[in-house]
Enzyme design. Structure first.
Site, mmCIF file in Angstrom:
data_model
loop_
_atom_site.group_PDB
_atom_site.id
_atom_site.type_symbol
_atom_site.label_atom_id
_atom_site.label_comp_id
_atom_site.label_asym_id
_atom_site.label_seq_id
_atom_site.Cartn_x
_atom_site.Cartn_y
_atom_site.Cartn_z
ATOM 1 N N TYR A 1 0.832 -1.208 0.000
ATOM 2 C CA TYR A 1 0.000 0.000 0.000
ATOM 3 C C TYR A 1 0.867 1.260 0.000
ATOM 4 O O TYR A 1 0.691 2.144 -0.844
ATOM 5 C CB TYR A 1 -0.908 -0.019 1.225
ATOM 6 C CG TYR A 1 -1.905 1.123 1.279
ATOM 7 C CD1 TYR A 1 -2.931 1.224 0.349
ATOM 8 C CD2 TYR A 1 -1.819 2.097 2.266
ATOM 9 C CE1 TYR A 1 -3.852 2.260 0.402
ATOM 10 C CE2 TYR A 1 -2.737 3.139 2.336
ATOM 11 C CZ TYR A 1 -3.751 3.211 1.399
ATOM 12 O OH TYR A 1 -4.658 4.247 1.445
ATOM 13 N N TYR B 1 3.349 12.423 -15.420
ATOM 14 C CA TYR B 1 2.371 12.772 -16.456
ATOM 15 C C TYR B 1 2.138 14.285 -16.480
ATOM 16 O O TYR B 1 1.944 14.874 -17.557
ATOM 17 C CB TYR B 1 1.042 12.044 -16.217
ATOM 18 C CG TYR B 1 0.908 10.735 -16.949
ATOM 19 C CD1 TYR B 1 0.169 10.646 -18.131
ATOM 20 C CD2 TYR B 1 1.511 9.575 -16.470
ATOM 21 C CE1 TYR B 1 0.028 9.435 -18.806
ATOM 22 C CE2 TYR B 1 1.372 8.359 -17.141
ATOM 23 C CZ TYR B 1 0.629 8.304 -18.305
ATOM 24 O OH TYR B 1 0.492 7.110 -18.982
#
Length: 321
Positions: A151, A165
């Protein structure tokens, strides 16, 4: 933000049948959005969205974000991922895939559509912190090979992808780091401290405290968290985050247990067990950035939020009898 041909914003929420996702969808429906809820129901629960069944601006799709999704939307909220240790450690490989492949697929969709995308990250990116309280520029102290790493590191990698991005493709991103959040619709068996304590107290069972109970957490009520979500998502493009969203008021785990016992009128006793591996000893957000950028800070006091959450679990327990 963009609107579809009918003048409405069409919004995608991944993990939309979960605790936070379902509350977020309620907010988005209330403001007039058309909402596409995507969830594979691994930890999500359709009962969280049953009240929206048949609503003309709500649609549910059972889908795993580890696989590409081809839809047309005006904005994306990426909340898909198991968020409690008992769930994300059940299938750690799938947990990492959900964070990493899910981010890649949702970022690819956002790039194709040219839309803003939100990432629900976590305070777990700070690990067991050496800096207290935690600021967004702290890089964290995370074990990359421990039981919680699927996680912690999955979410850290997802943040990396979002910012790459953003830099490489000019994508409009918003990243929030969520600190301990509680409220109605939490899963009663998710292993999180608030739901654990309330369920044990309502059943008059021993309340399990790991370690000596001196470790601290900061508990944010779900309504406050969503106010922060929406404020960041609607903020100007030059503020991608990450932004800490949580309550900076700190409580020990023992204090929380004692308060739950008092508020439920329970006969439960406290029982101590060994501290799990890599469980952080302190967790408290510095929310200076949220105050500065968003004018946001939490309003709901712990006692008030616990009262609402206990009432929800009482109803849940009564329905199960």
């Amino acid at each position: 933000m963009a609107r579809n041909a009918y003048g409405r914003r069409r919004t995608l929420v991944t993990g939309g049948a979960g605790f936070l996702g379902s509350h977020l969808i309620d907010r988005l429906i209330a403001r007039g959005d058309e909402v596409l809820c995507v969830d594979n129901l691994f930890t999500g629960d359709k009962r969280n969205i049953d009240h929206l069944s048949g609503h003309p601006r709500f649609e549910f799709m059972r889908h795993d974000v580890c696989f590409p999704l081809f839809v047309e939307v005006d904005e994306i909220w990426n909340l898909a991922c198991p968020a409690s240790p008992i769930h994300y450690q059940h299938d750690p490989v799938q947990t990492t895939k959900t964070s990493v492949h899910g981010a890649i697929n949702m970022l690819g969709l956002a790039k194709r559509l040219g839309v803003r995308i939100f990432q629900a990250s976590t305070s777990e990116v700070y690990g067991d912190p050496h800096v207290h309280p935690q600021t967004e520029d702290y890089w964290g102290n995370v074990n990359p090979i421990g039981a919680r790493s699927c996680y912690d590191e999955g979410k850290r990698c997802a943040e990396t992808l979002f910012f790459d991005y953003h830099r490489q493709c000019g994508l409009d991103i918003k990243v929030v780091r969520i600190f301990n959040t509680y409220g109605p619709r939490m899963h009663p068996a998710d292993g999180r401290v608030v739901s654990n304590f309330i369920m044990q107290a309502l059943r008059n069972e021993p309340i399990t405290i790991y370690g000596d109970g001196s470790q601290t957490r900061s508990f944010c009520y779900v309504d406050d968290l969503l106010d922060g979500f929406l404020a960041l998502m609607d903020s100007e493009p030059g503020r991608p985050g990450p932004v800490n969203i949580g309550n900076p008021v700190e409580f020990t785990i023992k204090e929380l247990a004692e308060q739950v016992i008092a508020m439920t009128g329970s006969r439960s006793q406290l029982v101590n067990k060994p501290l799990p591996q890599d469980d952080p000893l302190q967790r408290k957000p510095d929310i200076s950035l949220a105050r500065e950028w968003l004018g946001w800070e939490p309003k709901v006091q712990l006692a008030q939020g616990l009262e609402r959450t206990i009432a929800y679990f009482r109803t849940l327990a009564a329905a199960a009898d």
